[in-house]
Design a protein around this motif. Structure first.
Motif, mmCIF file in Angstrom:
data_model
loop_
_atom_site.group_PDB
_atom_site.id
_atom_site.type_symbol
_atom_site.label_atom_id
_atom_site.label_comp_id
_atom_site.label_asym_id
_atom_site.label_seq_id
_atom_site.Cartn_x
_atom_site.Cartn_y
_atom_site.Cartn_z
ATOM 1 N N CYS A 228 -30.606 65.692 4.866
ATOM 2 C CA CYS A 228 -29.580 65.050 4.041
ATOM 3 C C CYS A 228 -28.201 65.075 4.711
ATOM 4 C CB CYS A 228 -29.521 65.714 2.666
ATOM 5 S SG CYS A 228 -30.955 65.343 1.653
ATOM 6 N N SER A 229 -28.068 65.767 5.824
ATOM 7 C CA SER A 229 -26.794 65.775 6.539
ATOM 8 C C SER A 229 -26.640 64.549 7.425
ATOM 9 C CB SER A 229 -26.669 67.055 7.369
ATOM 10 O OG SER A 229 -27.687 67.090 8.359
ATOM 11 N N GLU A 230 -27.715 63.786 7.621
ATOM 12 C CA GLU A 230 -27.658 62.580 8.432
ATOM 13 C C GLU A 230 -27.137 61.412 7.597
ATOM 14 O OE1 GLU A 230 -31.479 61.683 10.099
ATOM 15 O OE2 GLU A 230 -31.890 63.787 10.499
ATOM 16 N N PRO A 231 -26.247 60.593 8.165
ATOM 17 C CA PRO A 231 -25.818 59.410 7.425
ATOM 18 C C PRO A 231 -26.952 58.382 7.417
ATOM 19 C CG PRO A 231 -24.777 59.460 9.581
ATOM 20 C CD PRO A 231 -25.542 60.740 9.436
ATOM 21 N N ASP A 232 -27.104 57.666 6.330
ATOM 22 C CA ASP A 232 -28.154 56.650 6.168
ATOM 23 C C ASP A 232 -29.529 57.204 6.500
ATOM 24 O OD1 ASP A 232 -26.232 54.760 5.446
ATOM 25 O OD2 ASP A 232 -25.864 54.234 7.540
ATOM 26 N N ALA A 233 -29.857 58.356 5.933
ATOM 27 C CA ALA A 233 -31.136 59.016 6.208
ATOM 28 C C ALA A 233 -32.296 58.170 5.691
ATOM 29 C CB ALA A 233 -31.167 60.389 5.555
ATOM 30 N N GLU A 234 -33.350 58.084 6.497
ATOM 31 C CA GLU A 234 -34.565 57.374 6.114
ATOM 32 C C GLU A 234 -35.764 58.232 6.430
ATOM 33 O OE1 GLU A 234 -34.755 53.529 7.961
ATOM 34 O OE2 GLU A 234 -33.682 52.609 6.288
ATOM 35 N N GLU A 235 -36.705 58.263 5.503
ATOM 36 C CA GLU A 235 -37.944 59.004 5.692
ATOM 37 C C GLU A 235 -39.084 58.009 5.852
ATOM 38 O OE1 GLU A 235 -36.864 62.951 3.116
ATOM 39 O OE2 GLU A 235 -37.986 61.376 2.119
ATOM 40 N N THR A 236 -40.158 58.442 6.462
ATOM 41 C CA THR A 236 -41.344 57.608 6.614
ATOM 42 C C THR A 236 -42.405 58.093 5.632
ATOM 43 O OG1 THR A 236 -40.819 57.380 8.955
ATOM 44 C CG2 THR A 236 -43.003 56.710 8.276
ATOM 45 N N VAL A 237 -43.051 57.146 4.943
ATOM 46 C CA VAL A 237 -44.071 57.487 3.958
ATOM 47 C C VAL A 237 -45.353 56.710 4.250
ATOM 48 C CG1 VAL A 237 -42.455 58.072 2.114
ATOM 49 C CG2 VAL A 237 -43.213 55.726 2.351
ATOM 50 N N ARG A 238 -46.470 57.266 3.767
ATOM 51 C CA ARG A 238 -47.781 56.625 3.876
ATOM 52 C C ARG A 238 -48.299 56.432 2.449
ATOM 53 N NH1 ARG A 238 -50.118 60.405 6.617
ATOM 54 N NH2 ARG A 238 -50.991 61.421 4.795
ATOM 55 N N PHE A 239 -48.861 55.258 2.171
ATOM 56 C CA PHE A 239 -49.345 54.965 0.824
ATOM 57 C C PHE A 239 -50.492 53.965 0.881
ATOM 58 C CE2 PHE A 239 -45.869 52.211 1.912
ATOM 59 C CZ PHE A 239 -46.272 50.940 1.519
ATOM 60 N N GLU A 240 -51.230 53.880 -0.217
ATOM 61 C CA GLU A 240 -52.333 52.933 -0.357
ATOM 62 C C GLU A 240 -51.832 51.707 -1.115
ATOM 63 O OE1 GLU A 240 -55.801 53.011 0.303
ATOM 64 O OE2 GLU A 240 -55.477 54.764 1.570
ATOM 65 N N LEU A 241 -52.076 50.518 -0.554
ATOM 66 C CA LEU A 241 -51.705 49.272 -1.208
ATOM 67 C C LEU A 241 -52.859 48.292 -1.051
ATOM 68 C CD1 LEU A 241 -49.388 47.834 -2.705
ATOM 69 C CD2 LEU A 241 -48.622 46.976 -0.504
ATOM 70 N N ASP A 242 -53.444 47.897 -2.148
ATOM 71 C CA ASP A 242 -54.598 46.990 -2.154
ATOM 72 C C ASP A 242 -55.747 47.519 -1.297
ATOM 73 O OD1 ASP A 242 -53.200 45.225 -3.803
ATOM 74 O OD2 ASP A 242 -52.317 44.177 -2.087
ATOM 75 N N GLY A 243 -56.003 48.825 -1.381
ATOM 76 C CA GLY A 243 -57.103 49.443 -0.658
ATOM 77 C C GLY A 243 -56.837 49.645 0.819
ATOM 78 N N GLU A 244 -55.630 49.403 1.262
ATOM 79 C CA GLU A 244 -55.266 49.525 2.676
ATOM 80 C C GLU A 244 -54.171 50.580 2.821
ATOM 81 O OE1 GLU A 244 -53.244 46.634 6.034
ATOM 82 O OE2 GLU A 244 -54.223 45.737 4.303
ATOM 83 N N THR A 245 -54.300 51.458 3.839
ATOM 84 C CA THR A 245 -53.273 52.463 4.088
ATOM 85 C C THR A 245 -52.109 51.799 4.807
ATOM 86 O OG1 THR A 245 -54.928 54.205 4.220
ATOM 87 C CG2 THR A 245 -52.780 54.673 5.179
ATOM 88 N N ARG A 246 -50.921 51.947 4.245
ATOM 89 C CA ARG A 246 -49.717 51.310 4.793
ATOM 90 C C ARG A 246 -48.654 52.370 5.045
ATOM 91 N NH1 ARG A 246 -49.502 45.772 3.437
ATOM 92 N NH2 ARG A 246 -47.812 45.788 4.954
ATOM 93 N N ASN A 247 -47.671 52.026 5.838
ATOM 94 C CA ASN A 247 -46.526 52.891 6.120
ATOM 95 C C ASN A 247 -45.260 52.176 5.680
ATOM 96 O OD1 ASN A 247 -47.910 55.055 7.395
ATOM 97 N ND2 ASN A 247 -48.175 53.766 9.190
ATOM 98 N N GLY A 248 -44.280 52.975 5.290
ATOM 99 C CA GLY A 248 -43.014 52.393 4.869
ATOM 100 C C GLY A 248 -41.848 53.313 5.170
ATOM 101 N N THR A 249 -40.651 52.750 5.109
ATOM 102 C CA THR A 249 -39.431 53.538 5.271
ATOM 103 C C THR A 249 -38.801 53.700 3.894
ATOM 104 O OG1 THR A 249 -38.162 51.541 5.763
ATOM 105 C CG2 THR A 249 -38.995 52.793 7.642
ATOM 106 N N LEU A 250 -38.405 54.921 3.621
ATOM 107 C CA LEU A 250 -37.849 55.285 2.324
ATOM 108 C C LEU A 250 -36.419 55.744 2.539
ATOM 109 C CD1 LEU A 250 -38.298 55.966 -0.712
ATOM 110 C CD2 LEU A 250 -39.117 58.195 0.044
ATOM 111 N N GLY A 251 -35.469 55.089 1.905
ATOM 112 C CA GLY A 251 -34.066 55.473 2.008
ATOM 113 C C GLY A 251 -33.787 56.694 1.153
ATOM 114 N N ALA A 252 -34.199 57.850 1.637
ATOM 115 C CA ALA A 252 -34.037 59.102 0.894
ATOM 116 C C ALA A 252 -33.940 60.239 1.897
ATOM 117 C CB ALA A 252 -35.218 59.318 -0.043
ATOM 118 N N CYS A 253 -33.718 61.441 1.397
ATOM 119 C CA CYS A 253 -33.650 62.609 2.273
ATOM 120 C C CYS A 253 -34.071 63.844 1.496
ATOM 121 C CB CYS A 253 -32.241 62.788 2.837
ATOM 122 S SG CYS A 253 -30.999 63.144 1.578
ATOM 123 N N GLY A 254 -34.348 64.919 2.238
ATOM 124 C CA GLY A 254 -34.634 66.204 1.621
ATOM 125 C C GLY A 254 -36.087 66.475 1.311
#
Length: 139
Positions: A45-71
């Protein structure tokens, strides 16, 4: 005269309350799907414009995304909102409990400001209708 101004203010505030959150703006539902996700790479959270990477299931397919969050730590579970027309590659997602560009305080703050403006307008109308007062001169 003051009663008429007060009644008009109450009618305006009640009408604004009756129309609901749409009067002060609302996030369009249905443009996103809420899915559970796993954080694959957290951000400090000390980084400006922090982004995390997430993995999730969408329509039966594993996908990756960027999440504008921290911590979040690696392997933390979060609920995210994914845009309906998400393409391939990394998808920009957000925490499901948040809304872009708005807050839950919109309605109470908006109604409070509307009530104050009604009260101010009513007081101004009362003062104009009353007219100038004569000063008493003491001799």
């Amino acid at each position: 005269m003051l009663a008429v101004a007060a009644f008009a203010g109450v009618v305006v505030v009640f009408s604004a309350w009756w129309f609901g959150p749409d009067l002060f703006g609302r996030h369009e539902p249905g443009n996103e799907r809420v899915v559970p996700a796993t954080v694959t790479m957290g951000a400090s959270c000390s980084e400006p414009d922090a982004e995390e990477t997430v993995r999730f299931e969408l329509d039966g397919e594993t996908r990756n995304g960027t999440l504008g969050a921290c911590g979040h730590d690696r392997e933390d579970q979060v609920e995210i909102a994914v845009p309906v027309g998400a393409g391939s590659g990394l998808i920009d997602v957000r925490i499901a409990a948040t809304t872009r560009g708005s807050s839950d305080l919109r309605r109470p703050v908006g109604l409070g400001l509307l009530a104050l403006s009604c009260a101010g307008g009513g007081m101004y109308a009362f003062l104009v209708a009353r007219g100038p007062r004569q000063r008493a001169v003491l001799i």
